[in-house]
Design a protein around this motif. Structure first.
Motif, short mmCIF file in Angstrom:
data_model
loop_
_atom_site.label_atom_id
_atom_site.label_comp_id
_atom_site.label_asym_id
_atom_site.label_seq_id
_atom_site.Cartn_x
_atom_site.Cartn_y
_atom_site.Cartn_z
N THR A 1 1.31 -1.09 0.24
CA THR A 1 0.15 0.12 -0.05
C THR A 1 0.54 1.00 -0.24
OG1 THR A 1 -1.62 -1.15 1.37
CG2 THR A 1 -2.00 1.45 1.10
N TYR A 2 0.75 1.90 -1.09
CA TYR A 2 1.22 3.52 -1.30
C TYR A 2 0.70 4.31 -0.54
CZ TYR A 2 4.63 1.10 -3.59
OH TYR A 2 5.81 0.54 -4.46
N ILE A 3 1.01 4.63 0.75
CA ILE A 3 0.17 6.05 1.27
C ILE A 3 0.35 7.28 0.59
CG2 ILE A 3 0.20 7.67 3.54
CD1 ILE A 3 -0.53 4.69 3.86
N ARG A 4 1.90 8.01 -0.10
CA ARG A 4 1.67 8.96 -1.28
C ARG A 4 0.16 8.79 -2.21
NH1 ARG A 4 7.03 9.86 -3.72
NH2 ARG A 4 7.08 6.94 -3.77
N THR A 5 0.15 7.34 -2.36
CA THR A 5 -0.20 7.08 -3.52
C THR A 5 -2.42 7.63 -3.12
OG1 THR A 5 0.24 6.33 -5.27
CG2 THR A 5 -2.00 5.87 -5.01
N ILE A 6 -2.80 7.20 -1.84
CA ILE A 6 -3.79 7.66 -1.04
C ILE A 6 -4.04 8.94 -0.89
CG2 ILE A 6 -4.47 6.82 1.21
CD1 ILE A 6 -3.89 4.25 1.35
N ILE A 7 -3.42 9.42 -0.46
CA ILE A 7 -3.31 10.69 -0.29
C ILE A 7 -3.84 11.77 -1.69
CG2 ILE A 7 -1.89 12.82 0.55
CD1 ILE A 7 -2.51 10.87 2.97
N ASP A 8 -2.88 10.87 -2.60
CA ASP A 8 -2.94 12.08 -3.98
C ASP A 8 -4.17 11.61 -4.67
OD1 ASP A 8 -1.66 13.03 -6.14
OD2 ASP A 8 -2.73 11.24 -7.18
N ASP A 9 -4.72 10.09 -4.40
CA ASP A 9 -6.10 10.22 -5.02
C ASP A 9 -7.33 10.96 -4.21
OD1 ASP A 9 -4.93 8.36 -6.39
OD2 ASP A 9 -5.43 6.23 -5.41
N LEU A 10 -7.03 11.11 -2.86
CA LEU A 10 -7.66 11.71 -2.13
C LEU A 10 -8.25 12.69 -2.09
CD1 LEU A 10 -9.67 11.89 0.44
CD2 LEU A 10 -7.27 12.76 2.00
N GLY A 11 -6.74 13.93 -2.57
CA GLY A 11 -6.11 14.62 -2.64
C GLY A 11 -8.00 15.46 -4.07
N GLU A 12 -7.94 14.77 -5.15
CA GLU A 12 -8.31 13.86 -6.81
C GLU A 12 -9.95 14.16 -6.36
OE1 GLU A 12 -6.74 15.31 -9.30
OE2 GLU A 12 -5.57 15.96 -7.59
N LEU A 13 -10.02 12.88 -5.48
CA LEU A 13 -10.94 12.37 -4.98
C LEU A 13 -11.79 14.18 -4.30
CD1 LEU A 13 -12.81 10.40 -4.64
CD2 LEU A 13 -12.63 9.51 -2.51
N LEU A 14 -11.32 15.37 -3.60
CA LEU A 14 -12.22 15.77 -3.25
C LEU A 14 -12.13 17.18 -4.11
CD1 LEU A 14 -10.30 16.14 0.46
CD2 LEU A 14 -12.80 15.56 -0.02
N GLY A 15 -11.27 16.80 -4.71
CA GLY A 15 -11.49 18.00 -6.52
C GLY A 15 -10.35 19.26 -5.52
N CYS A 16 -9.37 18.55 -5.22
CA CYS A 16 -8.42 19.98 -4.81
C CYS A 16 -6.96 19.75 -5.16
CB CYS A 16 -8.67 20.84 -3.07
SG CYS A 16 -8.73 19.45 -2.30
#
Length: 314
Positions: free
Chosen positions: A178-193
């Motif tokens: 599991t890549y934590i950086r990718t979770i955060i990047d994906d979270l940012g895209e999901l939130l649109g910011c």
């Protein structure tokens, strides 16, 4: 104390390093290897220079079992900043976009729920995954695009510790890969910011306790006055965990010495049929000395998988 050779010492065990900020995992490994004056050492899954926290390092025969820590569950604390996305998904990368943040906590919680349990993740191009024998980040730094394969990840627990509009602190317990950086990047895209990792700390690997971590500074203090003195090396060795602690969740099978001798020769042996099929830790005699990993392939049948050198079990 371990056996001394012209090159260094033959010692076996695991030390839990508290990796500091700004140093690579391999550079830290080499420093600790010199301090312990050990012949053979290897870490069990690199942390980025930006990351801190638990880095188990295996010495000697323990390196044979490092895969069990590579495959173990991990726990992290991550601080993410919303509003800016970077090409590496962390603070060291080049800014890709800056966008306003228009979210409330309920929207954030709903987005976080997307990552709990099993999901599909596309690893970062700046990850250490190998392509034709080279890590992906080497291609990325040269501007070369490499196709990556999405994978299933498993997040057992994701807890929101703090949120203040643009800063988010999360504790994540996850399976290997599991890549934590990718979770955060994906979270940012999901939130649109957009979002990126500002700080990352590994809290735990497998069942190892945070309290057993040792800093590089503490090791250097021990060796400061007399690095080669026997008492100094004894103090260092006292910090090592048993090599089979990496496999604490694997059942133990204790064998009589004559049976253990056959296993060391690579021979399968008969055991009680009550033992469950699967991997087992092998110990010998009344002292219960660990000497390797075996497998109950069928009920009543045990075969060796990976064994410690005979000279190191005496």
């Amino acid at each position: 104390m371990g056996r001394q050779s012209s090159r260094g010492r033959d010692i076996d065990g695991i030390i839990l390093l508290d990796k500091p900020l700004g140093i690579s995992s391999n550079a830290l490994l080499q420093k600790v290897k010199r301090l312990f004056r050990v012949n053979r050492a290897g870490h069990t899954g690199a942390l980025d220079p930006l990351a801190t926290g638990m880095l188990p390092v295996c010495f000697g025969e323990a390196t044979k079992f490092s895969q069990y820590l590579l495959n173990a569950n991990k726990r992290y604390m991550v601080t993410a900043l919303l509003g800016k996305r970077t090409d590496t998904s962390d603070a060291e990368g080049r800014t890709v976009s800056c966008r306003p943040v228009f979210i409330d906590q309920s929207r954030l919680e709903a987005a976080l729920d997307h990552f709990r349990g099993k999901s599909i993740q596309l690893p970062s191009i700046f990850s250490a995954l190998k392509h034709h024998g080279r890590p992906l980040y080497e291609y990325a730094r040269k501007g070369i695009t490499v196709a990556r394969e999405a994978r299933t990840i498993h997040v057992y627990d994701l807890h929101l510790h703090y949120w203040d509009h643009t800063k988010v602190e999360l504790e994540i317990h996850c399976a290997k890969g599991t890549y934590i950086r990718t979770i955060i990047d994906d979270l940012g895209e999901l939130l649109g910011c957009g979002a990126h990792v500002a700080a990352l700390r590994r809290l735990a690997v497998a069942s190892y306790s945070t309290e057993r971590m040792v800093t590089l500074a503490a090791l250097q203090n021990i060796t400061a006055e007399a690095p080669e003195a026997p008492e100094t090396l004894d103090r260092l060795d006292a910090l090592l965990l048993p090599m089979d602690s990496a496999m604490a969740d694997i059942p133990v099978v204790n064998l009589l010495s004559d049976i253990a001798a056959r296993v060391r020769l690579g021979q399968p042996v008969a055991v009680t049929k009550q033992l469950k099929v699967g991997m087992v830790r092998l110990t010998e005699g009344d002292a219960g000395r660990f000497f390797g990993i075996g497998e109950i392939s069928t009920p009543g049948r045990l075969k060796p998988i990976r064994l410690i050198a005979t000279s190191r079990t005496k």
